[in-house]
Enzyme design. Structure first.
Site: not given
Ligand code: SIN
Length: 321
Positions: A20, A99-100
């Site tokens: 993200t 983050t995932d």
């Molecule tokens: C995020 O980064 O919050 C979600 C998408 C990802 O993990 O690439």
């Protein structure tokens, strides 16, 4: 304790993997309807002033939504970290990441890199196109950690908080401060570019080093996670054991209830799998705490590791056999 930067001019290398933090939405008001992994890492550094005496180097290793993280990207990332950390003038490495699966990549790198210098993963909950993106401050904070004298090991920086790779978990779907370190608590905080440690820098990574960081091809052992829950059965394990479509199953992580407990039907199937040569590990699905061992357990436990981290540990263990 507030840590100061080293006096000599040093490089901090920023490796991009997508997420993200590199995401783009059609409008600045849209914080969820974006496509991850669109903006190059060099562009993410535009407008970020490096700390005094630090030169930034940008390198794109991958450009993915981290839900799609792969073993091959992990291997490339480990190799690029090892390469850069070996350069005498490199103070540390920052990795921009979604983050995932950030906690999985962080734990993998912790497991394979003997990082006497800092490797700092960072991320964002809002895309780069947001009205108020959180990525630039997170990257700046991560650079501060990577440039801090005495910093070492694999850490994660998000929302001004420094977490260890071993303890971090994503705990929120939407808030900017989306991570926690459970009972252990964070390692410290980044405040106006200064790192205030409340625990020691992590030690002891790299025990599973050789294969994933080496030059040769790696055949990753197939390890699946099966959750124990009300009404569970042995059907998933039985299907995994008999499936001929994928690589043969080598390991199973049971995402258990509470203190490592498993539904009796699932346990029966897991014991059968273990007797057939599959490595089986229990990891609690609770957000905090660890499995406290009890006498007479027939399936070993992963202590405080979450199911996703226990899976990585088991894969690396099997890889080392
Ligand atoms: C995020 O980064 O919050 C979600 C998408 C990802 O993990 O690439």
């Amino acid at each position: 304790m507030v840590n100061s930067f080293s006096a000599e001019v040093q490089r901090v290398v920023v490796l991009g993997t997508g997420g993200t933090i590199a995401g783009k939405a059609a409008s600045s008001g849209d914080n969820i309807g974006y496509t991850a992994g669109q903006v190059g890492v060099a562009d993410l550094l535009g407008g970020i002033d490096a700390p005094t005496g630090v030169t930034l180097v940008a390198e794109q290793v991958a450009q993915v939504d981290s839900k799609d993280m792969s073993f091959e990207i992990w291997r490339q990332l480990a190799q690029r970290c090892a390469h850069w950390l070996a350069q005498p003038d490199v103070a540390g490495v920052v990795i921009t990441h979604g983050t995932d699966t950030l906690e999985e990549t962080a734990f993998f790198l912790h497991s394979v890199l003997a990082a006497a210098k800092p490797v700092v993963l960072t991320c964002a909950m809002r895309p780069a196109t947001a009205l108020a993106p959180d990525g630039p401050q997170n990257v700046r904070d991560a650079i501060s950690v990577a440039a801090t004298k005495g910093a070492q090991g694999v850490t994660v920086v998000c929302a001004g908080t420094v977490h260890s790779a071993v303890d971090i978990q994503k705990t929120h779907t939407y808030r900017l401060d989306a991570f926690g370190s459970g009972d252990a608590g964070p390692l410290g905080y980044v405040e106006e570019g200064d790192v205030r440690l409340v625990r020691s820098w992590p030690e002891g990574g790299g025990s599973q080093a050789s294969k994933p960081v080496g030059a040769g091809a790696v055949t990753w052992p197939r390890v699946e996670i099966v959750m124990s829950h009300a009404g569970a059965s042995g059907a998933v394990i039985d299907a995994l054991m008999s499936a001929a479509v994928l690589d043969p199953l080598r390991g199973l992580v049971l995402a258990t209830t509470g203190n490592g407990t498993v539904h009796h039907a699932l346990e029966e199937a897991a014991l059968k799998a273990q007797a057939a040569g599959i490595s089986v590990v229990r990891a609690t699905r609770c957000m905090s705490g660890r499995i406290l061992p009890k006498a007479g357990e027939q399936l070993r436990d992963a202590g405080a590791l979450t199911p996703v981290k226990a899976r990585i540990a088991l894969m690396l263990e099997l890889l080392g056999e």
